[in-house]
Design a protein around this motif. Structure first.
Motif, mmCIF file in Angstrom:
data_model
loop_
_atom_site.group_PDB
_atom_site.id
_atom_site.type_symbol
_atom_site.label_atom_id
_atom_site.label_comp_id
_atom_site.label_asym_id
_atom_site.label_seq_id
_atom_site.Cartn_x
_atom_site.Cartn_y
_atom_site.Cartn_z
ATOM 1 N N LYS A 116 66.630 20.225 38.480
ATOM 2 C CA LYS A 116 67.677 20.433 39.489
ATOM 3 C C LYS A 116 68.460 19.145 39.745
ATOM 4 N N ILE A 117 69.627 19.326 40.358
ATOM 5 C CA ILE A 117 70.436 18.210 40.852
ATOM 6 C C ILE A 117 69.905 17.813 42.223
ATOM 7 N N GLY A 118 69.785 16.497 42.493
ATOM 8 C CA GLY A 118 69.279 16.028 43.781
ATOM 9 C C GLY A 118 69.878 14.690 44.162
ATOM 10 N N ASN A 119 69.301 14.113 45.206
ATOM 11 C CA ASN A 119 69.814 12.842 45.734
ATOM 12 C C ASN A 119 69.232 11.627 45.035
ATOM 13 N N GLU A 120 68.268 11.844 44.127
ATOM 14 C CA GLU A 120 67.644 10.735 43.413
ATOM 15 C C GLU A 120 67.270 11.178 42.010
ATOM 16 N N ASN A 121 67.063 10.207 41.141
ATOM 17 C CA ASN A 121 66.539 10.492 39.810
ATOM 18 C C ASN A 121 65.016 10.464 39.883
ATOM 19 N N TYR A 122 64.405 11.550 39.446
ATOM 20 C CA TYR A 122 62.970 11.707 39.696
ATOM 21 C C TYR A 122 62.331 12.465 38.540
ATOM 22 N N PHE A 123 61.147 11.986 38.130
ATOM 23 C CA PHE A 123 60.359 12.690 37.107
ATOM 24 C C PHE A 123 58.881 12.575 37.455
ATOM 25 N N LYS A 124 58.171 13.690 37.357
ATOM 26 C CA LYS A 124 56.727 13.656 37.599
ATOM 27 C C LYS A 124 56.064 14.873 36.970
ATOM 28 N N ILE A 125 54.853 14.671 36.427
ATOM 29 C CA ILE A 125 54.014 15.769 35.953
ATOM 30 C C ILE A 125 52.855 15.917 36.933
ATOM 31 N N ASN A 126 52.834 17.023 37.659
ATOM 32 C CA ASN A 126 51.750 17.304 38.604
ATOM 33 C C ASN A 126 50.736 18.235 37.946
ATOM 34 N N THR A 136 64.499 15.782 38.369
ATOM 35 C CA THR A 136 65.647 15.803 39.286
ATOM 36 C C THR A 136 66.574 14.655 38.914
ATOM 37 N N GLY A 137 67.867 14.960 38.863
ATOM 38 C CA GLY A 137 68.846 13.924 38.565
ATOM 39 C C GLY A 137 70.019 13.980 39.511
ATOM 40 N N LYS A 138 70.618 12.820 39.754
ATOM 41 C CA LYS A 138 71.786 12.774 40.637
ATOM 42 C C LYS A 138 73.020 13.376 39.967
ATOM 43 N N SER A 139 72.984 13.469 38.642
ATOM 44 C CA SER A 139 74.109 14.027 37.903
ATOM 45 C C SER A 139 73.572 14.698 36.644
ATOM 46 N N ILE A 140 74.441 15.421 35.971
ATOM 47 C CA ILE A 140 74.057 16.068 34.719
ATOM 48 C C ILE A 140 73.633 15.026 33.683
ATOM 49 N N ASP A 197 72.319 12.135 34.218
ATOM 50 C CA ASP A 197 71.009 11.596 34.601
ATOM 51 C C ASP A 197 69.892 12.546 34.173
ATOM 52 N N ILE A 198 70.094 13.847 34.360
ATOM 53 C CA ILE A 198 69.087 14.825 33.944
ATOM 54 C C ILE A 198 68.906 14.794 32.429
ATOM 55 N N LEU A 199 70.025 14.737 31.706
ATOM 56 C CA LEU A 199 69.958 14.665 30.244
ATOM 57 C C LEU A 199 69.193 13.428 29.789
ATOM 58 N N ASP A 200 69.401 12.320 30.479
ATOM 59 C CA ASP A 200 68.723 11.070 30.135
ATOM 60 C C ASP A 200 67.214 11.194 30.346
ATOM 61 N N ILE A 201 66.812 11.820 31.450
ATOM 62 C CA ILE A 201 65.376 12.015 31.721
ATOM 63 C C ILE A 201 64.761 12.914 30.655
ATOM 64 N N ILE A 202 65.424 14.017 30.332
ATOM 65 C CA ILE A 202 64.901 14.937 29.318
ATOM 66 C C ILE A 202 64.733 14.226 27.983
ATOM 67 N N GLU A 203 65.738 13.442 27.606
ATOM 68 C CA GLU A 203 65.686 12.734 26.321
ATOM 69 C C GLU A 203 64.519 11.748 26.277
ATOM 70 N N LYS A 204 64.324 10.997 27.342
ATOM 71 C CA LYS A 204 63.280 9.974 27.369
ATOM 72 C C LYS A 204 61.880 10.566 27.540
ATOM 73 N N ARG A 205 61.776 11.631 28.312
ATOM 74 C CA ARG A 205 60.459 12.139 28.690
ATOM 75 C C ARG A 205 59.962 13.320 27.856
ATOM 76 N N ALA A 206 60.816 13.896 27.021
ATOM 77 C CA ALA A 206 60.426 15.087 26.256
ATOM 78 C C ALA A 206 59.149 14.895 25.438
ATOM 79 N N PRO A 207 58.986 13.772 24.686
ATOM 80 C CA PRO A 207 57.729 13.612 23.926
ATOM 81 C C PRO A 207 56.486 13.620 24.826
ATOM 82 N N GLN A 208 56.565 12.965 25.973
ATOM 83 C CA GLN A 208 55.440 12.939 26.918
ATOM 84 C C GLN A 208 55.152 14.343 27.458
#
Length: 322
Positions: free
Chosen positions: A94-104, A118-122, A124-135
């Protein structure tokens, strides 16, 4: 008035925590290799959805036909309740007020990966997905193997024959029977209407692989020699071999704390129409001066192979050496 407010706050927190604990102990549900993606339609139908599909529905390595790594089910954010929260893997984007990633772990049910992006923009979300997808993919794969192993526990083949012969234990379903068994080799087979799956077990001297060897070529050589000896079609010359015209994938992993070479690809019977996927493991057992050879392969000409191969991988990854 303050006392009433304090009492109400404590009561609210107590019931909130109780509800959370209650939710986290609910059993999760889902088919093997499926993911629930909770994301608004607007994001799902744009480049974020494309990125998610490219990462999580990419083709499985080693199959002779293309199949997605995971089956993806998308739900809008407002249905983040009920059956969706019981999924074994939930990814909330989702879009939010901060860039956030966590596996609970086990947030809404058990076992479960609840992944929050969660990303502040599209972008930002794309960047998180790209970096975190292998994990994320690694975490999901590990959980799917564990969950599949729990399913296998309900009905297991008596392990004593394999344990006595090879000093190792495997969780093999009762649906498998011995197709071939001698003092140095075991072939177990599971026959069903649309085809069959197989497990091969043997051991080799540790000297068959040297530090300067091309391990992939060595695996192909060992595989094909075993296939020529034991796995044949109706014609005695139609040996079982690795088809090098298809991609072959190899990686180093650890099984039961030991260096293991994992190889995936396509097998074929010589001068025959039969072929399918295989997954092979060479486990370096230095303590006992041997290499354990474990392989799973399937022949399912009219159905998808992914989940059958996942079961074979699950069985092999249950290995414990004495």
């Amino acid at each position: 008035m303050n006392k009433i407010f304090f009492f109400s706050l404590v009561t609210f927190l107590f019931f909130s925590c109780s509800k959370k604990n209650e939710n986290s102990t609910r059993p999760s549900t889902a088919k093997i290799n499926s993911i629930s993606i909770v994301i608004d339609d607007q994001l799902w139908n744009g480049i974020i959805g494309d990125s998610i599909r490219n990462k999580f529905a990419s083709p499985v390595e080693g199959l002779s036909k293309e199949e997605p790594q995971f089956d993806i089910n998308q739900y809008p954010i407002h249905v983040m309740e009920g059956f969706v929260t019981k999924s074994r893997t939930v990814i909330v984007v989702k879009i939010g007020n901060e860039n956030y990633f966590k596996i609970n772990k086990n947030q809404y049910a058990t076992p479960q990966n609840a992944i929050h992006i969660t990303g502040k923009s599209i972008s930002d979300i794309l960047d998180i997905i790209e970096k975190r997808a292998p994990q994320i993919i690694k975490s999901i794969q590990e959980e799917e193997i564990k969950s599949h192993q729990l399913l296998l526990n309900d009905s297991l083949l008596n392990p004593l024959v394999i344990q006595k012969q090879f000093q190792l234990r495997l969780k093999i379903p009762k649906s498998y029977s011995y197709a071939l068994k001698n003092t140095s080799f075991i072939w177990l087979k599971n026959e069903f209407t649309s085809g069959n799956t197989s497990l091969l077990i043997t051991q080799l001297p540790i000297s068959v692989i040297h530090s300067n060897d091309n391990v992939l070529e060595k695996v192909i050589q060992i595989h094909d020699s075993i296939g020529a000896l034991y796995i044949k079609g109706k014609d005695a010359t139609s040996g079982f071999y690795i088809d090098k015209s298809y991609p072959i994938y190899q990686s180093k992993i650890t099984l039961d704390g030991k260096l293991t070479y994992e190889t995936k690809g396509t097998w074929r019977l010589k001068d025959n129409f039969m072929f399918g996927a295989f997954i092979n493991y060479l486990i370096v057992d230095s303590k006992n001066n041997r290499i354990i050879f474990l392989e799973g392969f399937c022949y399912i000409p009219s159905k998808e192979q992914r989940d059958y191969m996942h079961e074979l991988e699950t069985i092999i990854k249950s290995v414990q050496l004495n």
